[in-house]
Structure formats: structure tokens, C-alpha cells
Enzyme design. Structure first.
Site, PDB file in Angstrom:
ATOM      1  N   ALA A   3      -9.328   5.820   4.116  1.00 19.30           N
ATOM      2  CA  ALA A   3      -9.100   6.995   4.961  1.00 19.30           C
ATOM      3  C   ALA A   3     -10.345   7.841   5.165  1.00 19.30           C
ATOM      4  O   ALA A   3     -11.069   8.161   4.235  1.00 19.30           O
ATOM      5  CB  ALA A   3      -7.983   7.873   4.413  1.00 19.30           C
ATOM      6  N   GLY A   4     -10.572   8.161   6.414  1.00 19.95           N
ATOM      7  CA  GLY A   4     -11.651   9.071   6.767  1.00 19.95           C
ATOM      8  C   GLY A   4     -12.996   8.414   7.035  1.00 19.95           C
ATOM      9  O   GLY A   4     -13.926   9.082   7.479  1.00 19.95           O
ATOM     10  N   GLY A  44      -7.616   9.202   9.657  1.00 21.32           N
ATOM     11  CA  GLY A  44      -7.915   9.306  11.082  1.00 21.32           C
ATOM     12  C   GLY A  44      -8.906  10.388  11.463  1.00 21.32           C
ATOM     13  O   GLY A  44      -9.122  10.636  12.648  1.00 21.32           O
ATOM     14  N   ASN A  93      -9.429   1.638   9.481  1.00 20.07           N
ATOM     15  CA  ASN A  93      -8.576   1.335  10.627  1.00 20.07           C
ATOM     16  C   ASN A  93      -9.061   2.062  11.871  1.00 20.07           C
ATOM     17  O   ASN A  93      -9.631   1.466  12.786  1.00 20.07           O
ATOM     18  CB  ASN A  93      -7.115   1.678  10.323  1.00 20.07           C
ATOM     19  CG  ASN A  93      -6.160   1.246  11.442  1.00 20.07           C
ATOM     20  OD1 ASN A  93      -6.563   0.805  12.512  1.00 20.07           O
ATOM     21  ND2 ASN A  93      -4.881   1.375  11.210  1.00 20.07           N
ATOM     22  N   THR A  94      -8.875   3.389  11.891  1.00 20.91           N
ATOM     23  CA  THR A  94      -9.133   4.159  13.106  1.00 20.91           C
ATOM     24  C   THR A  94     -10.515   3.906  13.714  1.00 20.91           C
ATOM     25  O   THR A  94     -10.621   3.640  14.917  1.00 20.91           O
ATOM     26  CB  THR A  94      -8.963   5.659  12.815  1.00 20.91           C
ATOM     27  OG1 THR A  94      -7.645   5.873  12.314  1.00 20.91           O
ATOM     28  CG2 THR A  94      -9.160   6.491  14.067  1.00 20.91           C
ATOM     29  N   LYS A 145       0.883  -1.160   0.000  1.00 24.57           N
ATOM     30  CA  LYS A 145       0.000   0.000   0.000  1.00 24.57           C
ATOM     31  C   LYS A 145       0.923   1.213   0.000  1.00 24.57           C
ATOM     32  O   LYS A 145       1.571   1.523   1.004  1.00 24.57           O
ATOM     33  CB  LYS A 145      -0.910  -0.005   1.226  1.00 24.57           C
ATOM     34  CG  LYS A 145      -1.833   1.199   1.219  1.00 24.57           C
ATOM     35  CD  LYS A 145      -2.619   1.354   2.502  1.00 24.57           C
ATOM     36  CE  LYS A 145      -3.154   2.775   2.574  1.00 24.57           C
ATOM     37  NZ  LYS A 145      -3.649   3.122   3.906  1.00 24.57           N
TER      38      LYS A 145
END
Lengths: 91, 278
Positions: free
Chosen positions: B206-207, B180, B228-229, B119
Site C-alpha cells: 500500500a502506498g 491508493g 497495484n494502483t 490477504k
């Protein structure tokens, strides 16, 4: 916790110098920290001394990747900058 | 922990007679995956919680990062925890500020025993962590030539997405919002164009802060999402992972079923009750 860490540090960084006293030793940088090693020390020997499983890391010497198959054959030289990296959590 | 921390993991996905997703595979670089949710391994409070969350997410692709081994704690290593027969480990190049650093990290990941999948992230600005398009394209070229399967993290730029696709990137990974931030798909219009034009899988990355964001991406026709986050910082990561899994399945199923046209004027969904007016 800090005490333990410092003790470990002491074992890792100071003891080898004493052990190697009398023989000629070299200084290398490992992950940014200087360390004394005996001459003709191989990557395998270094990883084993550090209790690092060679199958779970990658090693770079002076920004060149050392292949795992060569860990036994590559000897470290005075002034080498060694990076030992592995995987941590990430997104 | 109360209600919010209660684990409801273990119940399976809604088990309908019609399973649209049974033969629906995500194909990346010739490899088939039945899950369209990729998960990251950062920010978890413990390896145990992380493993439960990964399991509950149903993910088959799991991202990791590369760092210096802590000489005093060499066993803190993701390879110890993640079963690589079950999951494809996807190392990222996070921390790289230019193409050269990203290529260096990718090569190290391969040397550490990972498959040559990466990635690709090049984020020179630590404040927004927005990807550098010029350096990303440069690094992708080198890595594709070296035989890597390259999944580049990009801003939602359709032209860049095409350029990357043209030089052999395996996917494109446009961001919904900065890493994040949990703000959802702020780049909707651009991502829609990327999806329309892409010939490689589009992974919205992301986001994504809530399962509804992931469902939105999948309804739009994204091929997969990476989270993830939102999972890792939840008071109950395994439950949140499962919620994301369900939302990805819901969004994908809705996309395959076909969403209706949007209109301005009302259109009655009940038959008109003529007799009232006679």
C-alpha cells in the site's frame, strides 16, 4: 446498452414465474434480489439456469457456505438468502 | 499515446554475469517464490492490459477480491483470465469491516476454489482504509486455526506485527501509506523496526507509487512488496510493471550487497592529489 440489460432482466426474473405457473413455486433472494423458483430446485439447477460455471463461484445459503460437491444435493427453500460470489480485480 | 505509452516490455532484465538473485527465494509458509513483487489486479482498464502487466511484473503472487456475481454478466470473473498454474491467486478480504466479515470472505474464497491463502484486510474506515488492528488480530487467530496461510495487512506497528507473527501469521504486510495514495514509504522508521524484529517475511504493501518507493523498501530489507494502483493506473501498465520489477530486483540486490554507512562529513572518493599542494 440499458435496453439490453433490461431485456435480460426480464428474461431472468419474469419468465421463470410464467414457466412455473401451475406448479407451486418458492421465492428466494439471490444476491439481494427476490426471484421465484420451482420447489425442490437445487443449487446446480439454479446455477445452470443463470449460466454460471459452478467451478468459478462460491455459494452461501443463509450465511452458510454450500460445498461445491453438494450443489447437486442441496435444494433451495422458500425464503433462502443466497449469495453467489466470485473473484474480481483487487489489491 | 506517444512516448509514454510505448511498450518496451520484452527486453529482459539486465543480464549480468553476477546474478545475486539467482538462488534468492522468498519463502512464505514453506513455499518458495523467485519474485519479490506481488501485484494486485484492481483498477486495470481491461483484462488484456492487466494480463500484460502481470506478465511484465514477473510476479508469482497475484491478489484478487471477492464480490457478488453480477447475475446479468456472470462471466466477468478473474478465474477466467488468470492462469493458476502460473500464478498463486491470493484473495483479499477487502470490504470487511470487522473480523467476522473478514473470516466469512476468506472462507468463501476457499470455497470458490482458491488455495487457503488469504490477504487479511479489515478496514472499517472508508476514508483512509486503515486496517483495524484489533479485528485483524482476531480474524487472523481464527483463520490460522482453520488452516489458512494468513498474510495480514497492517499499519506499520511493530508490536502488532510481533503479535501476528506469534499467533502464526505467514507474513506481515505493513503499509507505506494509505491504499491508493501513491505517496511512498511514510512509515519508514516503524517499518525498519518491523523488519529488524520479524521472523516472518515482511511485505510492504500500500502506498508505493513509484518504482523508487519499491526499491527503497527492498533496500531497507523488506522481503517483498505489493503494488497495484501505481501499475494499474499508469498510461502504460506493462511498462510500469516492468519498472517495478526492475526496481525490486535493484533494491533487493543492493540490500544483499550491503549498503554503506551514512556519514555527515565528506569523505573523498578520489585519491588526494598531493602534488598540487607541494
Amino acid at each position: 446498452m440499458n435496453d439490453i440489460d433490461e431485456k435480460r432482466d426480464a428474461v431472468i426474473t419474469k419468465e421463470p414465474i410464467q414457466n412455473y405457473r401451475g406448479k407451486s413455486s418458492i421465492t428466494v433472494s439471490i444476491n439481494g434480489k427476490d426471484r421465484a423458483l420451482p420447489q425442490s430446485y437445487t443449487i446446480s439447477a439454479l446455477l445452470s439456469e443463470l449460466n454460471i460455471d459452478p467451478l468459478k463461484v462460491a455459494v452461501e445459503i443463509n450465511k452458510k457456505i454450500a460445498l461445491r460437491e453438494e450443489f447437486n444435493n442441496i435444494s433451495l427453500n422458500h425464503g433462502d438468502r443466497i449469495e453467489i460470489v466470485s473473484f474480481v480485480g483487487g489489491g | 499515446m506517444g512516448e509514454i505509452g510505448r511498450h518496451i516490455v520484452g527486453h529482459d532484465t539486465v543480464n549480468d554475469n553476477v546474478d545475486t538473485l539467482k538462488d534468492d527465494k522468498l519463502i512464505i509458509s514453506g513455499r518458495a517464490f523467485s519474485s519479490r513483487l506481488m501485484v494486485g489486479t484492481g483498477k486495470f482498464s481491461s483484462p488484456e492490459i492487466m494480463l500484460m502487466a502481470i506478465e511484465a511484473s514477473g510476479a508469482q503472487i497475484v491478489t484478487v477480491a471477492l464480490r457478488r456475481v453480477e447475475i446479468n454478466n456472470p462471466d466477468d470473473n478473474m478465474l477466467r483470465y488468470i492462469d493458476r498454474d502460473k500464478y498463486l491467486l491470493l484473495p483479499n478480504t477487502s470490504g470487511a469491516r470487522d473480523a467476522e466479515e473478514a473470516v466469512r470472505l476468506a472462507r468463501l474464497s476457499r470455497a470458490a476454489g482458491c488455495e487457503p491463502w488469504v490477504k487479511l484486510e479489515v478496514t472499517p474506515d472508508p476514508y483512509y482504509l486503515l486496517p483495524d488492528p484489533v479485528e485483524t488480530l482476531k480474524a487472523a487467530r481464527v483463520l490460522v486455526k482453520e488452516g489458512f496461510t494468513v498474510l495480514p495487512y497492517i499499519n506499520a506497528d511493530p508490536v502488532l506485527a510481533k503479535r501476528l507473527q506469534d499467533i502464526g501469521a505467514a507474513t506481515v504486510m505493513p503499509l507505506g501509506a494509505p491504499i491508493g495514495t501513491n505517496r511512498g514509504i511514510k512509515t519508514r522508521e516503524q517499518i525498519a523496526i518491523i523488519i529488524e524484529q520479524a521472523t516472518v517475511p515482511v511485505v510492504v504493501d500500500a502506498g508505493l507509487g513509484a518504482p523508487s518507493h519499491a526499491a527503497e523498501a527492498m533496500e531497507m530489507g523488506a522481503d517483498a512488496v505489493l503494488v497495484n494502483t501505481a501499475i494499474a493506473v499508469s498510461p502504460s501498465p506493462p511498462d510500469m510493471a516492468r519498472a517495478f520489477r526492475l526496481s525490486v530486483e535493484a533494491g533487493r540486490t543492493a540490500f544483499l550487497a550491503g549498503l554503506p554507512e551514512q556519514g555527515v562529513k565528506a569523505s573523498a572518493s578520489s585519491p588526494l592529489t598531493d602534488f598540487l599542494y607541494e
